[in-house]
Design a protein around this motif. Sequence first.
Motif, PDB file in Angstrom:
ATOM      1  N   GLY A  98     -43.733  -5.733   6.576  1.00 55.22           N
ATOM      2  CA  GLY A  98     -44.668  -5.919   5.462  1.00 55.22           C
ATOM      3  C   GLY A  98     -44.206  -6.988   4.483  1.00 55.22           C
ATOM      4  O   GLY A  98     -43.131  -7.581   4.629  1.00 55.22           O
TER       5      GLY A  98
ATOM      6  N   ARG B  34     -43.107  -0.251  14.029  1.00 56.15           N
ATOM      7  CA  ARG B  34     -44.035   0.065  15.124  1.00 56.15           C
ATOM      8  C   ARG B  34     -43.967  -0.991  16.208  1.00 56.15           C
ATOM      9  O   ARG B  34     -44.226  -0.691  17.374  1.00 56.15           O
TER      10      ARG B  34
ATOM     11  N   GLY C 274     -40.968   3.171  16.284  1.00 61.62           N
ATOM     12  CA  GLY C 274     -41.463   4.498  15.928  1.00 61.62           C
ATOM     13  C   GLY C 274     -42.507   4.420  14.838  1.00 61.62           C
ATOM     14  O   GLY C 274     -42.721   3.369  14.234  1.00 61.62           O
ATOM     15  N   ASP C 275     -43.159   5.549  14.624  1.00 62.26           N
ATOM     16  CA  ASP C 275     -44.203   5.633  13.597  1.00 62.26           C
ATOM     17  C   ASP C 275     -43.624   6.313  12.355  1.00 62.26           C
ATOM     18  O   ASP C 275     -42.845   7.269  12.468  1.00 62.26           O
ATOM     19  N   ALA C 276     -44.036   5.835  11.192  1.00 59.81           N
ATOM     20  CA  ALA C 276     -43.472   6.364   9.939  1.00 59.81           C
ATOM     21  C   ALA C 276     -44.049   7.725   9.556  1.00 59.81           C
ATOM     22  O   ALA C 276     -43.689   8.262   8.512  1.00 59.81           O
ATOM     23  N   THR C 277     -44.932   8.270  10.375  1.00 62.23           N
ATOM     24  CA  THR C 277     -45.422   9.632  10.113  1.00 62.23           C
ATOM     25  C   THR C 277     -44.705  10.658  10.992  1.00 62.23           C
ATOM     26  O   THR C 277     -45.004  11.851  10.931  1.00 62.23           O
TER      27      THR C 277
ATOM     28  N   LEU D 143     -50.523   6.407   3.008  1.00 58.78           N
ATOM     29  CA  LEU D 143     -49.240   6.475   2.298  1.00 58.78           C
ATOM     30  C   LEU D 143     -48.747   7.908   2.042  1.00 58.78           C
ATOM     31  O   LEU D 143     -47.577   8.198   2.306  1.00 58.78           O
TER      32      LEU D 143
ATOM     33  N   LEU E 244     -40.886   3.085  -2.851  1.00 61.19           N
ATOM     34  CA  LEU E 244     -41.731   2.294  -3.738  1.00 61.19           C
ATOM     35  C   LEU E 244     -42.812   3.135  -4.395  1.00 61.19           C
ATOM     36  O   LEU E 244     -43.455   3.956  -3.727  1.00 61.19           O
ATOM     37  N   GLY E 245     -42.972   2.913  -5.680  1.00 57.61           N
ATOM     38  CA  GLY E 245     -44.125   3.441  -6.402  1.00 57.61           C
ATOM     39  C   GLY E 245     -44.836   2.254  -7.042  1.00 57.61           C
ATOM     40  O   GLY E 245     -44.825   1.161  -6.485  1.00 57.61           O
TER      41      GLY E 245
ATOM     42  N   MET F  78     -46.781  -7.819  -7.165  1.00 55.67           N
ATOM     43  CA  MET F  78     -45.710  -8.657  -6.605  1.00 55.67           C
ATOM     44  C   MET F  78     -46.336  -9.746  -5.737  1.00 55.67           C
ATOM     45  O   MET F  78     -47.220  -9.455  -4.927  1.00 55.67           O
TER      46      MET F  78
HETATM   47  N1  LIG Z   1     -47.739  -5.613  -3.095  1.00 53.91           N
HETATM   48  C1  LIG Z   1     -47.728  -5.269  -4.399  1.00 53.91           C
HETATM   49  O1  LIG Z   1     -48.059  -6.060  -5.300  1.00 53.91           O
HETATM   50  C2  LIG Z   1     -47.255  -3.876  -4.773  1.00 53.91           C
HETATM   51  C3  LIG Z   1     -47.127  -3.526  -6.115  1.00 53.91           C
HETATM   52  C4  LIG Z   1     -46.626  -2.257  -6.440  1.00 53.91           C
HETATM   53  C5  LIG Z   1     -46.268  -1.384  -5.428  1.00 53.91           C
HETATM   54  N2  LIG Z   1     -46.429  -1.749  -4.130  1.00 53.91           N
HETATM   55  C6  LIG Z   1     -46.044  -0.812  -3.083  1.00 53.91           C
HETATM   56  O2  LIG Z   1     -45.046  -1.431  -2.300  1.00 53.91           O
HETATM   57  C7  LIG Z   1     -45.104  -0.952  -0.958  1.00 53.91           C
HETATM   58  C8  LIG Z   1     -45.048  -2.124   0.002  1.00 53.91           C
HETATM   59  O3  LIG Z   1     -46.128  -3.009  -0.238  1.00 53.91           O
HETATM   60  P1  LIG Z   1     -46.393  -4.249   0.718  1.00 53.91           P
HETATM   61  O4  LIG Z   1     -47.303  -5.169  -0.024  1.00 53.91           O
HETATM   62  O5  LIG Z   1     -45.101  -4.767   1.264  1.00 53.91           O
HETATM   63  O6  LIG Z   1     -47.213  -3.555   1.920  1.00 53.91           O
HETATM   64  P2  LIG Z   1     -47.628  -4.192   3.351  1.00 53.91           P
HETATM   65  O7  LIG Z   1     -47.353  -5.662   3.377  1.00 53.91           O
HETATM   66  O8  LIG Z   1     -49.038  -3.772   3.658  1.00 53.91           O
HETATM   67  O9  LIG Z   1     -46.627  -3.492   4.365  1.00 53.91           O
HETATM   68  C9  LIG Z   1     -46.808  -2.187   4.782  1.00 53.91           C
HETATM   69  C10 LIG Z   1     -45.775  -1.893   5.847  1.00 53.91           C
HETATM   70  O10 LIG Z   1     -45.939  -0.529   6.219  1.00 53.91           O
HETATM   71  C11 LIG Z   1     -45.866  -0.463   7.642  1.00 53.91           C
HETATM   72  N3  LIG Z   1     -46.586   0.728   8.103  1.00 53.91           N
HETATM   73  C12 LIG Z   1     -47.819   1.137   7.746  1.00 53.91           C
HETATM   74  N4  LIG Z   1     -48.136   2.276   8.403  1.00 53.91           N
HETATM   75  C13 LIG Z   1     -47.064   2.573   9.191  1.00 53.91           C
HETATM   76  C14 LIG Z   1     -46.784   3.611  10.105  1.00 53.91           C
HETATM   77  N5  LIG Z   1     -47.648   4.607  10.340  1.00 53.91           N
HETATM   78  N6  LIG Z   1     -45.591   3.582  10.738  1.00 53.91           N
HETATM   79  C15 LIG Z   1     -44.679   2.577  10.520  1.00 53.91           C
HETATM   80  N7  LIG Z   1     -44.897   1.575   9.657  1.00 53.91           N
HETATM   81  C16 LIG Z   1     -46.081   1.578   9.010  1.00 53.91           C
HETATM   82  C17 LIG Z   1     -46.526  -1.747   8.116  1.00 53.91           C
HETATM   83  O11 LIG Z   1     -46.137  -1.956   9.447  1.00 53.91           O
HETATM   84  P3  LIG Z   1     -47.080  -2.718  10.542  1.00 53.91           P
HETATM   85  O12 LIG Z   1     -46.682  -4.163  10.441  1.00 53.91           O
HETATM   86  O13 LIG Z   1     -46.693  -2.081  11.819  1.00 53.91           O
HETATM   87  O14 LIG Z   1     -48.514  -2.492  10.156  1.00 53.91           O
HETATM   88  C18 LIG Z   1     -45.902  -2.730   7.128  1.00 53.91           C
HETATM   89  O15 LIG Z   1     -44.609  -3.098   7.553  1.00 53.91           O
HETATM   90  C19 LIG Z   1     -46.384  -0.115  -0.877  1.00 53.91           C
HETATM   91  O16 LIG Z   1     -46.041   1.249  -0.967  1.00 53.91           O
HETATM   92  C20 LIG Z   1     -47.177  -0.522  -2.097  1.00 53.91           C
HETATM   93  O17 LIG Z   1     -48.042   0.511  -2.537  1.00 53.91           O
HETATM   94  C21 LIG Z   1     -46.902  -2.970  -3.782  1.00 53.91           C
END
Ligand SMILES: NC(=O)c1ccc[n+]([C@@H]2O[C@H](COP(=O)([O-])OP(=O)(O)OC[C@H]3O[C@@H](n4cnc5c(N)ncnc54)[C@H](OP(=O)(O)O)[C@@H]3O)[C@@H](O)[C@H]2O)c1
Length: 255
Positions: A10, A32, A54-57, A91, A118-119, A168
């Motif tokens: 991500g 995954r 693996g799956d994160a669930t 989530l 992360l929150g 971010m």
């Molecule tokens: N981005 C922001 O501005 C922001 C601000 C505040 C808080 N946050 C929090 O920060 C966290 C990360 O954000 P992000 O922007 O980096 O998210 P992201 O780019 O959408 O990344 C999500 C990650 O979760 C993985 N994932 C989702 N479902 C999964 C599953 N069932 N099993 C294994 N892996 C799984 C995805 O893997 P795949 O590649 O396999 O799909 C991906 O690596 C989140 O909790 C978000 O709420 C983000």
Amino acid sequence: MKVLLLGATGNLGSRILPALLTHGHTVVAYVRSAQKLQSLLPESVFRQITTIKGDATDVNAIKTAILDSKCDAIVTAAGVAAMAPWAKSDLPKIFQAILQAVRQAGEERGQPLRFWCLGGTGVLYYPGTQSMLSSYIPVFLEHRQNVALLRELPPNSVDWSMLCPGNMTPESSDFNVPTKTSQGKLIAQAANPPSWQHLWVRFIPVIGKSIEMAINFSRYDTKLEQNAELIAADLEEGHDSRFVGTTVGIISGSK
Ligand SMILES: NC(=O)c1ccc[n+]([C@@H]2O[C@H](COP(=O)([O-])OP(=O)(O)OC[C@H]3O[C@@H](n4cnc5c(N)ncnc54)[C@H](OP(=O)(O)O)[C@@H]3O)[C@@H](O)[C@H]2O)c1
């Protein structure tokens, strides 16, 4: 530390991975698709890590990954909170599974594991109160359930910290090691947003504090790389980190 990283493909996870290596940690990426991760990273970086598919669930698979790889710390950036209060994401299910696995693995190991998750800004307290910011502006509410799960844990079962950033954005898409950032370190503090600016508008009845928050929120925009650096650097403190057992508010030093 030896770190199991979830969400490594991500936006944030892909920056945490090189930051961990830069700080001398060993990385096991639980993903995954290892192919997806390999396509994101420079070959020299991918060669330095181990991957587990693996799956994160899947509680048992995560627990087995932690125990078999002998990880001392777990970092998760997996899953994304839904923005609207009525929307649902994966989530909560992901978070619950990871936390259960971390707790059980710690019990089997006979000592709590270090855990960063992360929150968002909304789960931090409005300064001087015990009210979360998301009580005034109700977005990304799923993070609240996750904080509740952390606070319900029995004492000394998981050494957790929850990073609570605002929006971010990427500084670059360079995932090389060592990492470089021109943005400087974040200022971090437990439970509250650092350097909050109180404004006279907060005295307007009913909507005053919400307006103050809306004005403050953009001050908490940071770069993904700064947040990755904070987690990787803090893990060098291990279980002695000042952030064990708390949400963590952050702001860029320049704000
Ligand atoms: N981005 C922001 O501005 C922001 C601000 C505040 C808080 N946050 C929090 O920060 C966290 C990360 O954000 P992000 O922007 O980096 O998210 P992201 O780019 O959408 O990344 C999500 C990650 O979760 C993985 N994932 C989702 N479902 C999964 C599953 N069932 N099993 C294994 N892996 C799984 C995805 O893997 P795949 O590649 O396999 O799909 C991906 O690596 C989140 O909790 C978000 O709420 C983000």
